[in-house]
Design an enzyme around this catalytic site. Structure first.
Site, mmCIF file in Angstrom:
data_model
loop_
_atom_site.group_PDB
_atom_site.id
_atom_site.type_symbol
_atom_site.label_atom_id
_atom_site.label_comp_id
_atom_site.label_asym_id
_atom_site.label_seq_id
_atom_site.Cartn_x
_atom_site.Cartn_y
_atom_site.Cartn_z
ATOM 1 N N ASP A 97 9.200 2.891 0.157
ATOM 2 C CA ASP A 97 8.102 3.524 0.895
ATOM 3 C C ASP A 97 8.282 3.150 2.366
ATOM 4 O OD1 ASP A 97 5.826 4.258 2.181
ATOM 5 O OD2 ASP A 97 4.433 3.383 0.731
ATOM 6 N N LYS A 141 3.511 8.847 9.022
ATOM 7 C CA LYS A 141 3.309 8.231 10.338
ATOM 8 C C LYS A 141 4.286 8.777 11.410
ATOM 9 C CE LYS A 141 0.509 4.687 8.433
ATOM 10 N NZ LYS A 141 0.607 4.014 7.144
ATOM 11 N N TYR A 164 0.849 -1.195 0.000
ATOM 12 C CA TYR A 164 0.000 0.000 0.000
ATOM 13 C C TYR A 164 0.879 1.237 0.000
ATOM 14 C CZ TYR A 164 -3.612 3.325 1.531
ATOM 15 O OH TYR A 164 -4.491 4.386 1.621
HETATM 16 C C1 PLP Z 1 -0.022 4.454 5.759
HETATM 17 C C2 PLP Z 1 0.798 4.211 4.565
HETATM 18 C C3 PLP Z 1 0.746 5.064 3.452
HETATM 19 C C4 PLP Z 1 -0.259 6.167 3.332
HETATM 20 O O1 PLP Z 1 -0.086 7.174 4.269
HETATM 21 P P1 PLP Z 1 -1.327 8.145 4.592
HETATM 22 O O2 PLP Z 1 -0.739 9.109 5.564
HETATM 23 O O3 PLP Z 1 -2.395 7.273 5.148
HETATM 24 O O4 PLP Z 1 -1.720 8.779 3.324
HETATM 25 C C5 PLP Z 1 1.634 4.852 2.423
HETATM 26 N N1 PLP Z 1 2.528 3.847 2.467
HETATM 27 C C6 PLP Z 1 2.593 2.994 3.504
HETATM 28 C C7 PLP Z 1 3.612 1.914 3.508
HETATM 29 C C8 PLP Z 1 1.719 3.134 4.573
HETATM 30 O O5 PLP Z 1 1.758 2.259 5.577
#
Ligand code: PLP
Length: 428
Positions: free
Chosen positions: A239, A267, A144
């Site tokens: 990511d 985060k 994701y």
């Molecule tokens: C949570 C998450 C996102 C998205 O971040 P948001 O602040 O919810 O837009 C992207 N990549 C990873 C790996 C994530 O865990």
């Protein structure tokens, strides 16, 4: 436990907010029942609107690595708020947090702040496309990267939970530029690159996957991606929205010793406020406006409250590097405790863990990619979720999520959690 007031609040919310929530996984669709409405939180605990105390294993999906309402973070925000909450002009604190982040993370020279992980990943891919002058990207099934169009192709957790791996509203034109690969399968990536020779701008990956449960990369996988990228002029994007400032000061690049070309954050870097960021070496970052041609902007980017929270959080993590060791040990303790109970009670399971990320899968095969993650028994998970909730333990309301351990958890909390598992599995 009673969740009467939460249910009433949920009914009201549904009248004016689609599904009653501002982010789908919160709605409990995957596990059934009504979501819990939080009133406040402190340290390792959530206090809900019915007066229940819950031990929290989601921690806002990762950011609260030091626990909720951590005083240095809260104080930094309050102090800043008194001086104005947004200017749309440069402030010194943006440079301070940038300097600190660049010093903590290997292999990056410059960083730009945005408002979410989604924005960070979306901007990183645009930058990679602008830099390489190529269009296509490779992503992995079950990973994701936020909800921007290019990524909603088998996108893990939220999207998987809702059975909409390809969301309506994403055009075919966009989807065709996103090539889907299998996690932990280097040959698969190699063959995709071969059949799209000279067209791939970047490979974007969660270097430790956290959105199909926790799936660490197998030995040699990230190293292999690095070599493939070098051989084919492809940029490698890690990511690290979930793993950054969690698995190590410098994230997975530091932990596993593999360099990315662009790294994204979210985060933890925001300390619980809406923050994302992307970073790379100078040559790549200088392609961004106003220095270069790749456009990227944000009215509230680098917002003083968000930067104050993020700076306070990163400062704590930088000054107390022992924290990472400490949460790793706590997670290991929990892992061993839960595994022992599940073995004793003969519950079919696989537990994945790396550092302070852990996931419990109700399947007997190793969970190494999206397909194997999907094999887990969802009915068992639902019962497990509600059993734990009834004993005041809040884990993610989906079988595709990682649990996040916080430094605020005590060993007594972990023992209580293991006990709750042993009571819960009696009724699975
Ligand atoms: C949570 C998450 C996102 C998205 O971040 P948001 O602040 O919810 O837009 C992207 N990549 C990873 C790996 C994530 O865990």
């Amino acid at each position: 436990m009673i969740y009467k007031r939460s249910s009433a609040l949920f009914a009201e919310a549904q009248k004016v907010i689609p599904g009653g929530v501002n982010s789908p996984v919160r709605a409990f669709k995957a596990v059934g029942g009504d979501p819990i409405f939080v009133k406040e939180a402190k340290g390792a605990y959530l206090y809900d609107e019915d007066g229940n105390r819950l031990i929290d294993y989601i921690n806002s999906w990762g950011p609260m690595i030091l626990g909720h309402a951590h005083p240095p973070v809260v104080n930094a925000v309050i102090e800043k708020a008194r001086k104005g909450t947004s200017f749309g002009m440069p402030t010194e604190i943006e440079t301070k947090i940038a300097e600190l982040a660049v010093s903590m993370v290997p292999n990056i020279d410059k960083i730009r702040f945005v408002n979410s992980g989604t924005e960070a990943c979306m901007s990183a891919v645009r930058l990679a496309r602008g830099f390489t002058k190529k269009d296509k990207i490779i992503k992995f099934a079950g990973c994701y990267h936020g909800h921007s169009d290019s990524f909603l192709i088998q996108a893990g957790s939220g999207a998987v939970t809702f059975g909409s791996p390809n969301s309506p509203g994403v055009t075919e034109g966009t989807a065709k530029d996103t090539l889907l690969a299998r996690y932990n399968d280097l040959e698969n990536v190699e063959s995709i690159i071969k059949s799209n020779k000279g067209e791939i701008a970047c490979i974007i990956i969660e270097p430790v996957a956290g959105n199909m449960g926790c799936i660490p990369p197998v030995k040699g996988f990230l190293e292999g991606l690095r070599s493939l990228c070098d051989a084919h002029d492809i940029l490698l994007i890690f990511d690290e929205v979930m793993t950054g400032f969690r698995l190590a000061k410098g994230g997975v690049q530091e932990l596993l010793g593999v360099d990315a070309d662009i790294v994204t954050f979210g985060k933890v870097i925001g300390g619980g406020l809406p923050v994302g960021a992307f970073a790379a070496r100078e040559e790549i970052m200088n392609h961004l406006a106003p220095l270069g041609p790749v456009y990227q902007a944000g009215t509230l980017s680098g917002n003083p409250l968000a930067m104050a929270a993020g700076l306070a959080m990163l400062t704590e993590l930088n000054d107390n590097a022992g924290i990472f060791d400490s949460i790793d040990k706590k997670t290991e303790y929990l892992h061993k405790g839960i595994a022992k109970v599940l073995e004793e009670k003969k519950v079919v399971h696989t537990i994945n863990r790396i550092g302070s990320m852990i996931s419990v899968h109700f399947s007997e095969n190793p969970v190494v990619d999206f397909e194997s993650a999907a094999e887990g028994n969802n009915e068992t998970f639902k019962k497990f979720f509600h059993g734990m909730l009834n004993q005041g333990i809040y884990i993610a309301p989906s079988a595709f999520e990682t649990w996040f351990i916080t430094e605020a958890l005590t060993y007594d909390d972990l023992e209580d959690t293991i006990k709750a598992v042993s009571i819960t599995v009696e009724s699975l």
